[in-house]
Scaffold this motif. Structure first.
Motif, mmCIF file in Angstrom:
data_model
loop_
_atom_site.group_PDB
_atom_site.id
_atom_site.type_symbol
_atom_site.label_atom_id
_atom_site.label_comp_id
_atom_site.label_asym_id
_atom_site.label_seq_id
_atom_site.Cartn_x
_atom_site.Cartn_y
_atom_site.Cartn_z
ATOM 1 N N PRO A 174 0.790 -1.237 0.000
ATOM 2 C CA PRO A 174 0.000 0.000 0.000
ATOM 3 C C PRO A 174 0.817 1.279 0.000
ATOM 4 N N GLU A 175 2.069 1.217 0.451
ATOM 5 C CA GLU A 175 2.936 2.402 0.457
ATOM 6 C C GLU A 175 3.853 2.421 -0.763
ATOM 7 N N GLY A 176 3.756 1.408 -1.595
ATOM 8 C CA GLY A 176 4.621 1.288 -2.760
ATOM 9 C C GLY A 176 3.918 1.671 -4.041
ATOM 10 N N LYS A 177 4.384 1.083 -5.135
ATOM 11 C CA LYS A 177 3.830 1.394 -6.449
ATOM 12 C C LYS A 177 3.827 0.128 -7.293
ATOM 13 N N VAL A 178 2.788 -0.005 -8.113
ATOM 14 C CA VAL A 178 2.672 -1.130 -9.035
ATOM 15 C C VAL A 178 2.386 -0.578 -10.423
ATOM 16 N N ILE A 179 3.104 -1.101 -11.404
ATOM 17 C CA ILE A 179 2.836 -0.780 -12.801
ATOM 18 C C ILE A 179 2.399 -2.056 -13.499
ATOM 19 N N ALA A 180 1.304 -1.981 -14.236
ATOM 20 C CA ALA A 180 0.804 -3.108 -15.020
ATOM 21 C C ALA A 180 0.882 -2.746 -16.496
ATOM 22 N N ILE A 181 1.488 -3.629 -17.287
ATOM 23 C CA ILE A 181 1.582 -3.420 -18.733
ATOM 24 C C ILE A 181 0.686 -4.441 -19.419
ATOM 25 N N GLU A 182 -0.161 -3.949 -20.320
ATOM 26 C CA GLU A 182 -1.065 -4.831 -21.080
ATOM 27 C C GLU A 182 -1.311 -4.207 -22.441
ATOM 28 N N LYS A 183 -1.355 -5.041 -23.468
ATOM 29 C CA LYS A 183 -1.554 -4.533 -24.823
ATOM 30 C C LYS A 183 -2.958 -4.774 -25.370
ATOM 31 N N GLU A 184 -3.693 -5.737 -24.816
ATOM 32 C CA GLU A 184 -5.016 -6.093 -25.336
ATOM 33 C C GLU A 184 -6.092 -5.149 -24.794
ATOM 34 N N VAL B 108 7.053 -0.168 -24.675
ATOM 35 C CA VAL B 108 6.904 0.811 -23.592
ATOM 36 C C VAL B 108 8.101 0.819 -22.642
ATOM 37 N N GLU B 109 8.957 -0.178 -22.747
ATOM 38 C CA GLU B 109 10.088 -0.314 -21.824
ATOM 39 C C GLU B 109 10.956 0.939 -21.766
ATOM 40 N N LYS B 110 11.221 1.536 -22.898
ATOM 41 C CA LYS B 110 12.111 2.712 -22.939
ATOM 42 C C LYS B 110 11.508 3.931 -22.234
ATOM 43 N N HIS B 111 10.202 3.913 -21.986
ATOM 44 C CA HIS B 111 9.526 5.025 -21.309
ATOM 45 C C HIS B 111 9.395 4.793 -19.802
ATOM 46 N N ILE B 112 9.860 3.654 -19.334
ATOM 47 C CA ILE B 112 9.774 3.330 -17.912
ATOM 48 C C ILE B 112 11.160 3.508 -17.309
ATOM 49 N N ASP B 113 11.305 4.512 -16.457
ATOM 50 C CA ASP B 113 12.613 4.799 -15.869
ATOM 51 C C ASP B 113 12.640 4.486 -14.376
ATOM 52 N N ILE B 114 11.997 3.397 -14.008
ATOM 53 C CA ILE B 114 11.905 2.963 -12.616
ATOM 54 C C ILE B 114 12.744 1.702 -12.446
ATOM 55 N N ILE B 115 13.346 1.565 -11.285
ATOM 56 C CA ILE B 115 14.031 0.330 -10.918
ATOM 57 C C ILE B 115 13.102 -0.406 -9.940
ATOM 58 N N PHE B 116 12.833 -1.678 -10.235
ATOM 59 C CA PHE B 116 11.807 -2.442 -9.511
ATOM 60 C C PHE B 116 12.396 -3.382 -8.474
ATOM 61 N N ALA C 202 15.393 -7.087 -17.131
ATOM 62 C CA ALA C 202 16.385 -7.480 -16.122
ATOM 63 C C ALA C 202 17.222 -6.272 -15.720
ATOM 64 N N LYS C 203 17.390 -5.334 -16.640
ATOM 65 C CA LYS C 203 18.152 -4.103 -16.359
ATOM 66 C C LYS C 203 17.394 -3.175 -15.424
ATOM 67 N N LYS C 204 16.102 -3.407 -15.270
ATOM 68 C CA LYS C 204 15.260 -2.540 -14.438
ATOM 69 C C LYS C 204 14.951 -3.181 -13.081
ATOM 70 N N LEU C 205 15.726 -4.199 -12.728
ATOM 71 C CA LEU C 205 15.518 -4.908 -11.470
ATOM 72 C C LEU C 205 16.627 -4.537 -10.485
ATOM 73 N N LYS C 206 16.235 -4.199 -9.252
ATOM 74 C CA LYS C 206 17.224 -3.895 -8.217
ATOM 75 C C LYS C 206 18.144 -5.098 -8.020
ATOM 76 N N PRO C 207 19.358 -4.865 -7.547
ATOM 77 C CA PRO C 207 20.305 -5.971 -7.377
ATOM 78 C C PRO C 207 19.765 -7.120 -6.518
ATOM 79 N N ASN C 208 18.961 -6.831 -5.520
ATOM 80 C CA ASN C 208 18.401 -7.893 -4.676
ATOM 81 C C ASN C 208 16.955 -8.223 -5.051
ATOM 82 N N GLY C 209 16.504 -7.743 -6.204
ATOM 83 C CA GLY C 209 15.130 -7.977 -6.639
ATOM 84 C C GLY C 209 14.932 -9.345 -7.258
ATOM 85 N N LYS C 210 13.672 -9.664 -7.503
ATOM 86 C CA LYS C 210 13.322 -10.962 -8.084
ATOM 87 C C LYS C 210 12.416 -10.788 -9.289
#
Length: 186
Positions: free
Chosen positions: A56-66, A95-103, A123-131
């Motif tokens: 609830p204190e974080g952020k979620v991005i959902a990508i969908e094309k349909e 849309v990847e190039k428009h997302i400048d967040i590390i997850f 994979a480049k947008k994942l924090k070092p300890n992310g999954k």
């Protein structure tokens, strides 16, 4: 926060990650209240909505094309009051190039046939300890993912989940498709 049951989501004809698989998959992301998460190939939004409620204190991005799926995600977002859920319309690679967040965590439920490229890009947008967590019904996609992840120096575990539910007067078991859950980290 409780887990949301399948029957609570608005569905239509759009594929949805089923409740038991959704719960197990999200548990592998180690979601914290302030996590920043991504759902690629969001479908009905069941994973993204549940993520939103778990952080609830974080952020979620959902990508969908349909288009049909996007309408359902919006309706489910409203239904469950997911104010921290952002929906992006488009194909994941476009849309990847428009997302400048590390997850902190990335869930991939659909790839539109671009699985290898999506893994490499995000994979480049994942924090070092992310999954990264994936759901697959096909061995081909599982193999593509594991080979790509190995080349990127990820470690991973694979679980195969089979869920059957009792239905009808005679209480017969009806099986859902077996699902592979792939959990990957560096």
């Amino acid at each position: 926060m409780r887990y949301i049951k399948d029957e609570e989501f608005l569905r239509g004809d759009t594929p949805m990650t089923k409740e038991e698989v959704r719960i197990l998959s999200l548990s592998k992301l180690d979601i914290e209240p302030n996590s920043v998460l991504l759902d690629i190939g969001a479908g009905t939004g069941s994973v993204a909505v549940q993520m939103s409620k778990l952080c609830p204190e974080g952020k979620v991005i959902a990508i969908e094309k349909e288009e049909d799926a996007l309408e359902l995600i919006l309706k489910n977002k409203e239904k469950f009051h997911c104010n921290n859920l952002q929906i992006i319309k488009g194909e994941a690679l476009e849309v990847e190039k428009h997302i400048d967040i590390i997850f902190d965590g990335i869930f991939i439920g659909g790839s539109g046939g671009n699985l290898e490229e999506i893994i490499k890009a995000y994979a480049k947008k994942l924090k070092p300890n992310g999954k990264m967590v994936f759901n697959f019904i096909s061995l081909k996609n599982l193999s593509t993912a594991t080979n790509t992840l190995k080349a990127l120096d990820f470690k991973f575990t694979i679980s195969q989940i089979s869920v059957s539910k009792v239905k009808g007067e005679h209480q017969m078991l009806f099986a859902n498709n077996p699902i592979f859950i792939l959990e990957a980290w560096r």
